[in-house]
Scaffold this motif. Structure first.
Motif, PDB file in Angstrom:
ATOM      1  N   MET A   1      -5.381  -5.878  -5.628  1.00 14.91           N
ATOM      2  CA  MET A   1      -5.429  -6.710  -4.397  1.00 14.91           C
ATOM      3  C   MET A   1      -6.818  -7.412  -4.538  1.00 14.91           C
ATOM      4  O   MET A   1      -7.885  -6.744  -4.668  1.00 14.91           O
ATOM      5  CB  MET A   1      -5.606  -5.736  -3.254  1.00 14.91           C
ATOM      6  N   LEU A  12       0.141  -5.536   4.441  1.00 10.99           N
ATOM      7  CA  LEU A  12       1.380  -5.180   4.584  1.00 10.99           C
ATOM      8  C   LEU A  12       1.997  -4.858   3.438  1.00 10.99           C
ATOM      9  O   LEU A  12       3.048  -4.082   3.032  1.00 10.99           O
ATOM     10  CB  LEU A  12       2.160  -6.191   5.462  1.00 10.99           C
ATOM     11  N   LEU A  14       0.822  -4.055   0.641  1.00  9.96           N
ATOM     12  CA  LEU A  14       0.355  -2.913  -0.270  1.00  9.96           C
ATOM     13  C   LEU A  14       0.904  -1.662   0.356  1.00  9.96           C
ATOM     14  O   LEU A  14       1.564  -0.979  -0.213  1.00  9.96           O
ATOM     15  CB  LEU A  14      -1.214  -3.203  -0.039  1.00  9.96           C
ATOM     16  N   TYR A  15       1.063  -1.817   1.628  1.00 16.30           N
ATOM     17  CA  TYR A  15       1.571  -0.770   2.167  1.00 16.30           C
ATOM     18  C   TYR A  15       3.050  -0.512   1.995  1.00 16.30           C
ATOM     19  O   TYR A  15       3.602   0.745   1.767  1.00 16.30           O
ATOM     20  CB  TYR A  15       1.577  -0.765   3.877  1.00 16.30           C
ATOM     21  N   ASP A  16       3.874  -1.481   2.051  1.00 15.43           N
ATOM     22  CA  ASP A  16       5.045  -1.524   1.650  1.00 15.43           C
ATOM     23  C   ASP A  16       5.380  -1.102   0.123  1.00 15.43           C
ATOM     24  O   ASP A  16       6.275  -0.145  -0.205  1.00 15.43           O
ATOM     25  CB  ASP A  16       5.905  -2.828   1.628  1.00 15.43           C
ATOM     26  N   GLU A  17       4.641  -1.483  -0.655  1.00 13.42           N
ATOM     27  CA  GLU A  17       4.581  -0.914  -2.110  1.00 13.42           C
ATOM     28  C   GLU A  17       4.229   0.559  -2.117  1.00 13.42           C
ATOM     29  O   GLU A  17       4.734   1.333  -2.892  1.00 13.42           O
ATOM     30  CB  GLU A  17       3.420  -1.802  -3.042  1.00 13.42           C
ATOM     31  N   MET A  18       3.267   1.034  -1.405  1.00 16.74           N
ATOM     32  CA  MET A  18       3.193   2.487  -1.191  1.00 16.74           C
ATOM     33  C   MET A  18       4.350   3.312  -0.977  1.00 16.74           C
ATOM     34  O   MET A  18       4.366   4.342  -1.702  1.00 16.74           O
ATOM     35  CB  MET A  18       1.958   2.627  -0.314  1.00 16.74           C
ATOM     36  N   LEU A  19       4.996   2.757  -0.065  1.00 10.46           N
ATOM     37  CA  LEU A  19       5.998   3.683   0.386  1.00 10.46           C
ATOM     38  C   LEU A  19       7.287   3.464  -0.354  1.00 10.46           C
ATOM     39  O   LEU A  19       8.140   4.288  -0.312  1.00 10.46           O
ATOM     40  CB  LEU A  19       6.462   3.248   1.923  1.00 10.46           C
TER      41      LEU A  19
END
Lengths: 88, 579
Positions: A1, A12, A14-19
Motif C-alpha cells: 500500500m 477498503l 486492503l480490508y477486503d483482501e485481508m478477509l
C-alpha cells in the motif's frame, strides 16, 4: 500500500483482501480440482482409459500443454507419463 | 479504578512486547533473513503457496485464530479475581503466545511450509506424529463439545439471537455461490448480509414472536417435559441435536459453499465487536467492581488459571494456523514477526476487553461474588455475564442494552459455530488419517468419519450429568479443553526449541514457556484426575473426565520425557531445510 496516496478506497481494498485471502484460496483450489479432472479426461486415452471424444480433445493439447507438467506432478507422477510429451 | 486504565496498561505491555521482545526474537533467536526465499515464492502454485502482503496476511491470520475461546476462558477465570487473569493474559501473550505463534511460523517457513505435525515426524520421529494426531483429536473433540454447549447455552439465554444466526446460513451460501460462479463483490455482499442479520436482531429484541425460546415453549423454567426432564434440559437436548445435524452437513460441504463466506461475515463481526467494546469502554468509563483477588475460592487459582485461560494467553491451535496456511503465504521471512507475534497480540486484546467487560458489569463487589460464588457457577454463567457486560459497554455508544446483548450473543454464536464446523471437519480428517494408519478402511470414508466425529461430540456434550442436566458436559469439559490446548502449545514450543538447538542457537526463550506450560498442565491434571475425578476422598468419581484426563496426562508425561531425551542428545549439524 502506497503510504503517500492514502485513501479510504485503498483501505477498503486492503480490508477486503485481508478477509478474502482464504476464500480465494479455496476457490482457486476448487477450480484447480475441476481443471485436474478435465486434464484427466483429456489425457485418458494416453493413460489407457478409453475416451470416445479423444479425436476432439486432441485439438486442445496445444492449449493445455503448459499446464501438463504441474498436473502430472500433482497427480503424483514425478516424470511425464506420456512418451509424446517430455516436459521433464 | 476505571476499566480504561486497565486497557491502557495492557496496551503498554503489548506495545513493549511487540516493539522490544519480538525484535529481540527476530534478530537474536529466530534470526530472520530478508534474502531467504520463502516457500510462497519457491513453491508458488497460485493456490496454497501465494506470496501475500504482510498486512493482508496478518488480517487473515488474526481472523483465523480469534474466536469464542478467548472470550469464554477469561470470562470464567475472573473468578479468582481480575489481577491473576489480567497478568496471565498480558505476560502469557508477550512471553509465551507471541514466541509460540512467531516460532511455529518461522520453523514452518524453514521447512517448506509444512505443518507442525509433519515437522514433529522429522525432528522426533513417527511416534511423535501419531501422538500429535491423538492430541489434536482430543482437542477438537473437546472443542466440539464445549462450543456446542456455548451455542445451546446462548440460544437458551438470549433467544432473540437465534433467528439472526439461522439467517446467516442461507446468506453465506448465497454469497459463496455468487462469488464462485459470478465473481460478485464479496465485501459489499457480506456487509449487506451483516446488516440483514443485525436488523433481524433489533426486530427480534423487541418482538417476542421472533424469539425462538424453546424453554418458554415447554412451559418455562422449572416445568417438567417428556421423560421427566426439565424445560431447560429438553431445550439443551433439542438445540444440541439440531446443532449436530447442522454441523454434519456443514462440515461435509465444500468449504467455499458455507464455511468460507460465513468466515468472511464473521470477520466483520470481529472488527465490529472489538470496535464497539473498546469505544464503549472509552465512552462509558466504567469502574472495576470485581475483587482484585479471591481469597475464598473453592479451587486454587494455581495452576488452574493457566489452563482456564488458554486462547488469549497461549493456544496450541494457533500453531496449526501458523504452520498450516500462514507459512505458505509469507512473502518475506521478516514479515513473520508482524504476522505471528502481532497476531498473538491481537488475540490478547480480545481476551483483555473480555475481562474488562466482566469485571465492570456488576454494580458492587458483593453482586460479583454472588454470581461467581464457586468455580462451577463461574464456569456455567461466565459467558452470559460477558454478554451482559459487553452490552453495557455498547450502551455507551447509544445502542440499547436489549439490542446490544442480542448482537453480542450473535457474534459469539457465529464464532463458535464456525469453530464447530472447522473442528468437526478437522476431526474427520484426523479420524480418516488414523484409519489409514491402522488399516481401518471404513474410517477413511467421509461420512463414516463425520458420523463418528459428530456422535462422539454429541455424547460428550450430553453425557456428563452436571448441575444443569443435559448440556452440562460443555462447561465441565472446559478445563480439559484448556489442558489439551496447552499441551499442543507445549509440543510446538518443544519442536521450536529442538530446531533452535539444531541450529546452534539460544533456545531459552522457547524452552522456558514450554517448561512452564508443561508443569502447569501436568500439575492441574494430576490435581483434577487424582483428587477430583477418581473418587478418592469425599468427591464422587467422574469416570468420563477421569479417563480423558488420564489419557491427556499420559501424553503430557510422554512429551516431557521426549523433550528431555531429545534436547539432551548431541546437537546435529545445523540443517536449515530450505527449499
Amino acid at each position: 500500500m502506497d503510504k503517500r496516496n492514502f485513501s479510504i478506497k485503498k483501505l477498503l481494498q486492503l480490508y477486503d483482501e485481508m478477509l478474502s485471502v482464504q476464500h480465494r484460496t479455496e476457490i482457486a483450489r476448487e477450480i484447480r480440482n475441476e481443471d485436474d479432472l478435465f486434464m484427466l479426461l483429456l489425457y485418458s486415452e494416453m493413460l489407457g482409459i478409453p475416451n470416445p471424444a479423444s479425436f476432439y480433445t486432441l485439438e486442445l493439447y496445444p492449449y493445455v500443454i503448459e499446464k501438463f507438467h504441474d498436473w502430472h506432478l500433482r497427480m503424483g507422477m514425478e516424470k511425464s507419463p506420456l512418451d509424446g510429451i517430455r516436459c521433464c | 479504578m476505571s476499566g480504561i486504565w486497565l486497557a491502557v496498561a495492557g496496551m503498554i505491555v503489548f506495545t513493549f512486547g511487540y516493539r522490544l521482545y519480538s525484535k529481540f526474537l527476530a534478530e537474536k533467536i529466530y534470526k530472520l533473513d530478508a534474502t531467504y526465499v520463502t516457500p510462497a515464492h519457491k513453491l508458488q502454485d497460485g493456490v496454497d503457496y501465494v506470496p501475500t502482503n504482510k498486512f493482508v496476511l496478518w488480517g487473515h491470520h488474526y481472523t483465523s485464530v480469534a474466536g469464542a475461546a478467548p472470550i469464554v476462558g477469561p470470562a470464567i477465570a475472573v473468578y479468582w479475581g481480575w489481577l491473576p487473569a489480567v497478568l496471565w493474559v498480558l505476560l502469557g501473550t508477550v512471553f509465551a503466545a507471541g514466541v509460540h505463534d512467531f516460532g511455529t511460523l518461522v520453523v514452518s517457513v524453514r521447512n517448506k511450509g509444512q505443518s507442525i505435525g509433519t515437522i514433529a515426524d522429522k525432528l522426533i520421529g513417527q511416534r511423535a506424529k501419531i501422538l500429535f494426531l491423538f492430541i489434536i483429536l482430543l482437542l477438537v473433540l473437546m472443542v466440539n463439545a464445549v462450543f456446542a454447549w456455548v451455542i445451546a447455552n446462548l440460544f437458551i439465554s438470549f433467544p432473540a439471537s437465534v433467528l439472526s444466526v439461522f439467517i446467516q446460513i442461507p446468506l453465506a451460501i448465497y454469497i459463496g455461490y455468487t462469488v464462485y460462479k459470478k465473481k460478485g463483490n464479496m465485501l459489499l455482499l457480506s456487509v449487506v448480509a451483516l446488516a440483514v442479520m443485525y436488523g433481524t436482531a433489533v426486530l427480534a429484541s423487541y418482538v417476542p414472536f421472533l424469539q425462538i425460546d424453546l424453554v418458554s415453549y415447554f412451559g418455562g423454567e422449572g416445568s417438567s417435559t417428556l421423560f421427566g426432564m426439565s424445560a431447560t434440559s429438553m431445550a439443551f437436548l433439542i438445540w444440541i441435536a439440531i446443532l449436530m445435524v447442522y454441523v454434519y452437513i456443514a462440515s461435509t460441504l465444500p468449504v467455499w459453499k458455507l464455511l468460507q463466506p460465513r468466515d468472511y461475515i464473521n470477520s466483520h463481526q470481529l472488527v465490529v465487536g472489538l470496535l464497539i467494546l473498546y469505544l464503549g469502554l472509552v465512552f462509558t468509563n466504567p469502574t472495576i467492581t470485581a475483587p482484585v483477588t479471591n481469597g475464598n475460592a473453592d479451587i486454587s487459582w494455581f495452576p488452574l488459571l493457566f489452563i482456564t485461560i488458554a486462547c488469549g494467553a497461549i493456544s496450541g491451535f494457533h500453531g496449526l494456523v501458523s504452520s498450516g496456511t500462514s507459512s505458505k503465504q509469507l512473502n518475506n521471512e521478516k514479515d513473520a514477526r508482524f504476522v505471528g507475534y502481532f497476531g498473538a497480540v491481537g488475540e490478547g486484546t480480545l481476551a483483555l476487553i473480555t475481562i474488562i467487560a466482566v469485571i465492570t458489569f456488576f454494580p458492587t463487589a458483593g453482586e460479583f461474588t454472588a454470581t461467581y460464588s464457586s468455580f462451577a457457577s463461574a464456569s456455567s454463567s461466565g459467558l452470559n455475564v460477558f454478554v451482559q457486560g459487553a452490552s453495557v459497554l455498547a450502551a455507551g455508544l447509544g445502542i440499547p442494552v436489549q439490542v446490544a446483548s442480542t448482537i453480542v450473543s450473535i457474534i459469539i454464536v457465529s464464532f463458535a459455530a464456525t469453530t464447530l464446523d472447522s473442528s468437526v471437519r478437522l476431526m474427520r480428517y484426523i479420524i480418516a488419517e488414523l484409519g489409514s494408519e491402522y488399516n481401518l478402511s471404513p474410517l477413511t470414508k467421509t461420512h463414516v468419519a463425520t458420523t463418528v466425529a459428530v456422535l462422539s461430540s454429541a455424547a460428550l456434550t450430553l453425557i456428563p450429568q452436571g448441575p444443569k442436566g443435559f448440556g452440562s458436559g460443555g462447561y465441565l469439559l472446559w478445563p480439559l479443553f484448556g489442558t489439551s490446548n496447552q499441551l499442543l502449545a507445549g509440543i510446538s514450543l518443544l519442536l521450536i526449541s529442538i530446531w533452535l538447538k539444531n541450529q546452534g542457537r539460544n533456545y531459552l526463550p522457547t524452552i522456558i514457556p514450554m517448561a512452564f506450560l508443561m508443569f502447569m498442565t501436568m500439575w492441574a491434571l494430576i490435581k483434577q484426575v487424582v483428587l477430583e475425578w477418581s473418587g478418592v476422598g469425599a468427591q464422587d468419581a467422574n469416570w468420563l473426565l477421569f479417563i480423558f484426563g488420564a489419557i491427556i496426562l499420559m501424553f503430557a508425561l510422554w512429551i516431557t520425557f521426549t523433550a528431555i531425551s531429545t534436547l539432551s542428545k548431541k546437537t546435529q549439524q545445523p540443517s536449515d531445510l530450505s527449499v
